[in-house]
Design a protein around this motif. Sequence first.
Motif, PDB file in Angstrom:
ATOM      1  N   GLY A   1       0.810  -1.212   0.000  1.00 30.29           N
ATOM      2  CA  GLY A   1       0.000   0.000   0.000  1.00 30.29           C
ATOM      3  C   GLY A   1       0.842   1.261   0.000  1.00 30.29           C
ATOM      4  O   GLY A   1       0.497   2.254  -0.657  1.00 30.29           O
ATOM      5  N   GLN A   2       1.971   1.233   0.713  1.00 25.67           N
ATOM      6  CA  GLN A   2       2.858   2.396   0.756  1.00 25.67           C
ATOM      7  C   GLN A   2       3.688   2.531  -0.521  1.00 25.67           C
ATOM      8  O   GLN A   2       3.912   3.627  -1.009  1.00 25.67           O
ATOM      9  CB  GLN A   2       3.796   2.309   1.962  1.00 25.67           C
ATOM     10  N   MET A   3       4.127   1.392  -1.052  1.00 25.36           N
ATOM     11  CA  MET A   3       5.054   1.427  -2.192  1.00 25.36           C
ATOM     12  C   MET A   3       4.371   1.662  -3.535  1.00 25.36           C
ATOM     13  O   MET A   3       5.020   2.076  -4.490  1.00 25.36           O
ATOM     14  CB  MET A   3       5.872   0.137  -2.233  1.00 25.36           C
ATOM     15  N   ARG A   4       3.084   1.410  -3.620  1.00 25.28           N
ATOM     16  CA  ARG A   4       2.411   1.507  -4.915  1.00 25.28           C
ATOM     17  C   ARG A   4       2.437   2.916  -5.489  1.00 25.28           C
ATOM     18  O   ARG A   4       2.372   3.083  -6.699  1.00 25.28           O
ATOM     19  CB  ARG A   4       0.995   0.959  -4.834  1.00 25.28           C
ATOM     20  N   ASP A   5       2.530   3.931  -4.642  1.00 24.56           N
ATOM     21  CA  ASP A   5       2.545   5.309  -5.123  1.00 24.56           C
ATOM     22  C   ASP A   5       3.951   5.900  -5.195  1.00 24.56           C
ATOM     23  O   ASP A   5       4.102   7.075  -5.518  1.00 24.56           O
ATOM     24  CB  ASP A   5       1.668   6.188  -4.209  1.00 24.56           C
ATOM     25  N   LEU A   6       4.964   5.100  -4.880  1.00 23.88           N
ATOM     26  CA  LEU A   6       6.347   5.594  -4.909  1.00 23.88           C
ATOM     27  C   LEU A   6       6.977   5.361  -6.276  1.00 23.88           C
ATOM     28  O   LEU A   6       6.602   4.450  -6.998  1.00 23.88           O
ATOM     29  CB  LEU A   6       7.181   4.868  -3.849  1.00 23.88           C
TER      30      LEU A   6
END
Length: 154
Positions: free
Chosen positions: A115-120
């Motif tokens: 969830g955190q990495m998907r927008d990075l």
Amino acid sequence: MLRYPSLPLLIALTLLPAASALAQATAPAPAARPAPATVPLPNWEQLSPAQRDALLAPLRDRWNGADPAQRQRMLSHGQRWQSMSPEERDKARRGLRRFEHMSPEQREQARALFGQMRDLGPAQRDAMRERWSQMSADERREWVRNNPPPAKPR
């Protein structure tokens, strides 16, 4: 008293090879049964309508029980799967198998991390992976508490 005390033993020993041959003749040889992995299965087009229906029935039931948002998600996932290369599909299957073998805590961590990495961006993802690999188990639990996984779509 028996006149020939070893006569029953002699008869039993004489009949033993015949009994063994009879048992082998009635039981199918293990090599005669093909292993499930070695049996070539037909292509979809070669399946009978009944076989196709049996395979699709669970999906039909899920589709009929789904609300419009779930149906749209199912359709999108199907279209995305069709657009994947064979290598991408294989990678997705391996990831799913790995996820299925995780403990509930590991699954929650994986969801939170995803969830955190998907927008990075790629560089930020690499930095996050490196940071994650340096964390202790307690630090990871604390990180998940502070960065909960997104709600599961239903």
